[in-house]
Design a protein around this motif. Structure first.
Motif, PDB file in Angstrom:
ATOM      1  N   GLU A  23     -75.636 -42.310  47.840  1.00  0.00           N
ATOM      2  CA  GLU A  23     -76.859 -42.632  47.103  1.00  0.00           C
ATOM      3  C   GLU A  23     -78.001 -43.093  48.002  1.00  0.00           C
ATOM      4  N   VAL A  24     -77.698 -43.931  48.978  1.00  0.00           N
ATOM      5  CA  VAL A  24     -78.758 -44.473  49.831  1.00  0.00           C
ATOM      6  C   VAL A  24     -79.434 -43.378  50.655  1.00  0.00           C
ATOM      7  N   ILE A  25     -78.701 -42.360  51.041  1.00  0.00           N
ATOM      8  CA  ILE A  25     -79.293 -41.246  51.793  1.00  0.00           C
ATOM      9  C   ILE A  25     -80.254 -40.475  50.896  1.00  0.00           C
ATOM     10  N   GLN A  26     -79.846 -40.220  49.663  1.00  0.00           N
ATOM     11  CA  GLN A  26     -80.730 -39.517  48.726  1.00  0.00           C
ATOM     12  C   GLN A  26     -82.004 -40.322  48.474  1.00  0.00           C
ATOM     13  N   LYS A  27     -81.849 -41.615  48.248  1.00  0.00           N
ATOM     14  CA  LYS A  27     -83.024 -42.462  47.969  1.00  0.00           C
ATOM     15  C   LYS A  27     -83.972 -42.505  49.159  1.00  0.00           C
ATOM     16  N   LYS A  28     -83.407 -42.667  50.354  1.00  0.00           N
ATOM     17  CA  LYS A  28     -84.272 -42.756  51.532  1.00  0.00           C
ATOM     18  C   LYS A  28     -84.950 -41.423  51.823  1.00  0.00           C
ATOM     19  N   LYS A  42     -90.888 -36.184  43.110  1.00  0.00           N
ATOM     20  CA  LYS A  42     -90.498 -36.285  41.694  1.00  0.00           C
ATOM     21  C   LYS A  42     -89.826 -35.004  41.223  1.00  0.00           C
ATOM     22  N   GLY A  43     -90.303 -33.859  41.698  1.00  0.00           N
ATOM     23  CA  GLY A  43     -89.678 -32.583  41.353  1.00  0.00           C
ATOM     24  C   GLY A  43     -88.253 -32.493  41.870  1.00  0.00           C
ATOM     25  N   ILE A  44     -88.036 -32.983  43.086  1.00  0.00           N
ATOM     26  CA  ILE A  44     -86.685 -32.987  43.653  1.00  0.00           C
ATOM     27  C   ILE A  44     -85.802 -33.935  42.856  1.00  0.00           C
ATOM     28  N   TYR A  45     -86.312 -35.134  42.580  1.00  0.00           N
ATOM     29  CA  TYR A  45     -85.547 -36.127  41.819  1.00  0.00           C
ATOM     30  C   TYR A  45     -85.148 -35.570  40.446  1.00  0.00           C
ATOM     31  N   ASP A  46     -86.107 -34.970  39.763  1.00  0.00           N
ATOM     32  CA  ASP A  46     -85.837 -34.416  38.436  1.00  0.00           C
ATOM     33  C   ASP A  46     -84.819 -33.287  38.476  1.00  0.00           C
ATOM     34  N   GLY A  47     -84.773 -32.564  39.588  1.00  0.00           N
ATOM     35  CA  GLY A  47     -83.856 -31.440  39.703  1.00  0.00           C
ATOM     36  C   GLY A  47     -82.430 -31.813  40.063  1.00  0.00           C
ATOM     37  N   LEU A  48     -82.233 -33.036  40.544  1.00  0.00           N
ATOM     38  CA  LEU A  48     -80.876 -33.449  40.919  1.00  0.00           C
ATOM     39  C   LEU A  48     -79.990 -33.539  39.685  1.00  0.00           C
ATOM     40  N   PRO A  49     -78.793 -32.935  39.731  1.00  0.00           N
ATOM     41  CA  PRO A  49     -77.926 -32.925  38.551  1.00  0.00           C
ATOM     42  C   PRO A  49     -77.341 -34.298  38.216  1.00  0.00           C
ATOM     43  N   LYS A  50     -76.920 -35.052  39.232  1.00  0.00           N
ATOM     44  CA  LYS A  50     -76.342 -36.376  39.007  1.00  0.00           C
ATOM     45  C   LYS A  50     -77.193 -37.396  39.744  1.00  0.00           C
ATOM     46  N   LYS A  51     -77.735 -38.332  38.978  1.00  0.00           N
ATOM     47  CA  LYS A  51     -78.554 -39.378  39.582  1.00  0.00           C
ATOM     48  C   LYS A  51     -77.894 -40.720  39.287  1.00  0.00           C
ATOM     49  N   SER A  52     -77.594 -41.456  40.332  1.00  0.00           N
ATOM     50  CA  SER A  52     -77.002 -42.783  40.138  1.00  0.00           C
ATOM     51  C   SER A  52     -78.024 -43.879  40.447  1.00  0.00           C
ATOM     52  N   VAL A  58     -86.949 -45.419  44.324  1.00  0.00           N
ATOM     53  CA  VAL A  58     -87.582 -44.568  45.336  1.00  0.00           C
ATOM     54  C   VAL A  58     -89.005 -45.056  45.586  1.00  0.00           C
ATOM     55  N   GLU A  59     -89.713 -45.380  44.520  1.00  0.00           N
ATOM     56  CA  GLU A  59     -91.086 -45.874  44.654  1.00  0.00           C
ATOM     57  C   GLU A  59     -91.150 -47.183  45.430  1.00  0.00           C
ATOM     58  N   LYS A  60     -90.150 -48.039  45.270  1.00  0.00           N
ATOM     59  CA  LYS A  60     -90.113 -49.311  46.002  1.00  0.00           C
ATOM     60  C   LYS A  60     -89.847 -49.092  47.489  1.00  0.00           C
ATOM     61  N   LEU A  61     -89.058 -48.084  47.827  1.00  0.00           N
ATOM     62  CA  LEU A  61     -88.723 -47.814  49.225  1.00  0.00           C
ATOM     63  C   LEU A  61     -89.845 -47.106  49.985  1.00  0.00           C
ATOM     64  N   ALA A  62     -90.641 -46.332  49.300  1.00  0.00           N
ATOM     65  CA  ALA A  62     -91.622 -45.450  49.936  1.00  0.00           C
ATOM     66  C   ALA A  62     -92.645 -46.136  50.845  1.00  0.00           C
ATOM     67  N   PRO A  63     -93.195 -47.303  50.487  1.00  0.00           N
ATOM     68  CA  PRO A  63     -94.239 -47.876  51.357  1.00  0.00           C
ATOM     69  C   PRO A  63     -93.795 -48.156  52.797  1.00  0.00           C
ATOM     70  N   ASP A  64     -92.525 -48.473  53.003  1.00  0.00           N
ATOM     71  CA  ASP A  64     -92.043 -48.789  54.347  1.00  0.00           C
ATOM     72  C   ASP A  64     -91.268 -47.642  54.991  1.00  0.00           C
ATOM     73  N   ALA A  65     -91.198 -46.507  54.344  1.00  0.00           N
ATOM     74  CA  ALA A  65     -90.359 -45.403  54.834  1.00  0.00           C
ATOM     75  C   ALA A  65     -90.755 -44.931  56.227  1.00  0.00           C
TER      76      ALA A  65
END
Length: 93
Positions: A23-28, A42-52, A58-65
């Motif tokens: 999960e952490v790899i997908q989020k990062k 968002k398109g990639i996120y919406d397309g993922l079949p299983k989201k945990s 994702v929005e919280k992680l993005a500013p420091d990515a």
């Protein structure tokens, strides 16, 4: 990019990212992509079949990515970007 090319890029990315079961790899990854384009991530996120995880994570992680895995003393300082030009001052912070 045309709309069709954009959708193909999202589809191809989803087809590979769905095999990542950590999960952490997908989020990062999505946080990095978020900084490229919110609609793309968002398109990639919406397309993922299983989201945990939730999109808000994702929005919280993005500013420091852009700072992840970069040694602080080697990062640009004082507004420099170090994109193809030599640094104006010392290299180490």
């Amino acid at each position: 990019m045309t709309e069709e090319e954009r959708q193909n890029t999202i589809k191809n990315t989803v087809n590979m990212l769905k095999f990542v079961h950590v999960e952490v790899i997908q989020k990062k990854y999505l946080a990095q992509v978020y900084n490229i384009g919110v609609d793309y991530a968002k398109g990639i996120y919406d397309g993922l079949p299983k989201k945990s995880f939730e999109w808000s994570e994702v929005e919280k992680l993005a500013p420091d990515a852009h700072l992840w895995y970069k040694e602080a003393k080697f990062r640009p300082s004082q507004g420099e970007r170090l994109t193809g030009v030599p640094p104006t001052g010392t290299v180490y912070n």
